[in-house]
Structures are given as structure tokens and as C-alpha cells.
Design an enzyme around this catalytic site. Structure first.
Site, PDB file in Angstrom:
ATOM      1  N   GLU A  45      -6.558  70.220 -17.987  1.00 47.05           N
ATOM      2  CA  GLU A  45      -5.504  70.011 -17.154  1.00 47.05           C
ATOM      3  C   GLU A  45      -4.242  70.549 -17.976  1.00 47.05           C
ATOM      4  O   GLU A  45      -3.801  69.774 -19.077  1.00 47.05           O
ATOM      5  CB  GLU A  45      -5.446  68.653 -17.116  1.00 47.05           C
ATOM      6  CG  GLU A  45      -4.167  68.322 -15.794  1.00 47.05           C
ATOM      7  CD  GLU A  45      -4.162  66.755 -15.533  1.00 47.05           C
ATOM      8  OE1 GLU A  45      -2.935  66.310 -15.422  1.00 47.05           O
ATOM      9  OE2 GLU A  45      -5.111  66.038 -15.386  1.00 47.05           O
ATOM     10  N   ARG A  49       4.521  69.697 -17.738  1.00 51.01           N
ATOM     11  CA  ARG A  49       5.718  69.333 -18.392  1.00 51.01           C
ATOM     12  C   ARG A  49       5.917  70.261 -19.518  1.00 51.01           C
ATOM     13  O   ARG A  49       7.177  69.836 -19.848  1.00 51.01           O
ATOM     14  CB  ARG A  49       4.977  68.052 -19.395  1.00 51.01           C
ATOM     15  CG  ARG A  49       4.466  66.687 -18.491  1.00 51.01           C
ATOM     16  CD  ARG A  49       3.977  65.576 -19.466  1.00 51.01           C
ATOM     17  NE  ARG A  49       3.533  64.573 -18.442  1.00 51.01           N
ATOM     18  CZ  ARG A  49       3.071  63.501 -18.956  1.00 51.01           C
ATOM     19  NH1 ARG A  49       2.996  63.240 -20.261  1.00 51.01           N
ATOM     20  NH2 ARG A  49       2.661  62.638 -18.418  1.00 51.01           N
ATOM     21  N   LYS A 133      -5.926  60.358  -8.450  1.00 49.75           N
ATOM     22  CA  LYS A 133      -5.704  60.156  -9.919  1.00 49.75           C
ATOM     23  C   LYS A 133      -5.122  58.612  -9.673  1.00 49.75           C
ATOM     24  O   LYS A 133      -4.141  58.284  -8.756  1.00 49.75           O
ATOM     25  CB  LYS A 133      -4.619  61.090 -10.100  1.00 49.75           C
ATOM     26  CG  LYS A 133      -4.239  60.714 -11.636  1.00 49.75           C
ATOM     27  CD  LYS A 133      -3.235  62.026 -12.076  1.00 49.75           C
ATOM     28  CE  LYS A 133      -2.501  61.628 -13.498  1.00 49.75           C
ATOM     29  NZ  LYS A 133      -1.873  62.793 -13.712  1.00 49.75           N
TER      30      LYS A 133
END
Length: 214
Positions: A45, A49, A133
């Protein structure tokens, strides 16, 4: 060829752990990916960011086509398009944003949106989503909270992320509704920036060995 959500879920159940990666240099993704794959985790993943996320996803897709690639921390429509164009298999978001979910659905790009309470779960279910999630996992009540939510929402398939480590990962994976856990301790940015692939390999092997017995 794009994967279906069922195919993605099957791979998540197989791997059980998702390396959550933030990069300061997109070129680090290939040696990092090779280290992960060599130790049993051909999955990543890559989070937005970092401003290098889209380039890293594109490079990984081109050079390691068999990798399962998630685009993480997707917050804006622009990032959705970047993730799709770069070749991500699916999108992961920290929270539930109806606009982002609908955009991914329109683009036929699987999305695993973030939830941590009944309100966000029902928003997801309303749009036909039951693979979610749970974030931030530990801060939101962890295993105890997930078990409580599964009372009324037993159809959920969950990928918890946030505060998960070697000490508690097996507690999460013991819950049948959990597909896989997201973790970053074994792909710490400091280890990546110093190109300490040996230590990343050791930590990856450690967690893979632990969860393979669960």
C-alpha cells in the site's frame, strides 16, 4: 488486466498483512518490493502521504506487474485519477468520503474506505460497500471495538490499520471477518531512507512467520 474486488480480497486473505509504505524517493520502491516479495509479501500500500506516491505506483506496476498494489491515504479526486492512471489495483482511504467512493465506483476502481463507527459503516453499506478499512484501529478501540461493530454489521469484511504491530496482529487476524491487517513497523521510513533492506527483510520474515501460524 484489472483485478475484481473478489480477487483482491482473496489475495488479502492469503497475505494477511499489508505493508503501508511512505516514500521519500520513488526509486526505493523496487528494492523495497523485491525485499518484501523475497520474504513472502508481494503486496504494497503506497500512501499519498508522499508526493512520490503516483510515480512509485507507476514504477512498481511497470517493473513488478504481479504485485498487488493499493494506493493509500487517497483524499482527493486528483489522487484517485493519479492512482488509477499509475496502475493501482485498488484505493484505500482513511475515512469515508462519499464523493471519493462514488468517483472510484464510476471509474470501476475498487475502493476500501475507512470507517470506525456505525455512522460511517452505514454510509458505506448505502453505497453497496461492505469491504472497509478500520482506522485508526487501536485508537478506535481495537479488537474489542471491531467485535462490537460486527454484532449488527456481520457482513463487513475489514482491513484494520493503525497501531497494529507484532504484539497484537494475531489478535486481529483471529477475527474471521478480518481480511488482512495494515502495518508499517517493518517498512519504517527510516529503514527505507537508509536502504536497510536487510533489516526490512528480517522484520518482514518475522511477521510473515508469525501470521502463517495463525
Amino acid at each position: 488486466m484489472s483485478l475484481t474486488l473478489n480477487e483482491i480480497e482473496s489475495k488479502l486473505r492469503k497475505f494477511k498483512i499489508v505493508p503501508v509504505i511512505a516514500l521519500d524517493n520513488e526509486k526505493d520502491i523496487l528494492p523495497l518490493a523485491d525485499t518484501l516479495a523475497e520474504n513472502g509479501l508481494p503486496i504494497a500500500e503506497i500512501t499519498f502521504r508522499s508526493s512520490f506516491a503516483a510515480e512509485a505506483i507507476k514504477l512498481l506496476r511497470q517493473e513488478r506487474p504481479d504485485f498487488l498494489i493499493a494506493a493509500g491515504t487517497v483524499l482527493t479526486p486528483e489522487q484517485v485519477f493519479q492512482a488509477k492512471n499509475a496502475g493501482a489495483d485498488f484505493v484505500v482511504t482513511p475515512g469515508f468520503n462519499k464523493k471519493i467512493v462514488k468517483l472510484c465506483q464510476d471509474l470501476n476502481l475498487p475502493i476500501t474506505p475507512g470507517i470506525n463507527n456505525p455512522m460511517s459503516i452505514e454510509a458505506a453499506l448505502e453505497l453497496g460497500i461492505n469491504t472497509v478499512k478500520f482506522f485508526p484501529a487501536e485508537a478506535s478501540g481495537g479488537v474489542k471495538m471491531i467485535k462490537a461493530l460486527l454484532g449488527p454489521y456481520s457482513q463487513l469484511k475489514i482491513m484494520p490499520t493503525g497501531g497494529i504491530d507484532l504484539q497484537n496482529v494475531k489478535d486481529y487476524l483471529a477475527i474471521p471477518n478480518i481480511l488482512a491487517c495494515g502495518g508499517s513497523w517493518f517498512v519504517d521510513k527510516k529503514l527505507i531512507n537508509t536502504k536497510n533492506w536487510q533489516e526490512i527483510g528480517r522484520l518482514t520474515a518475522e511477521v510473515v512467520n508469525l501470521i502463517s501460524s495463525s
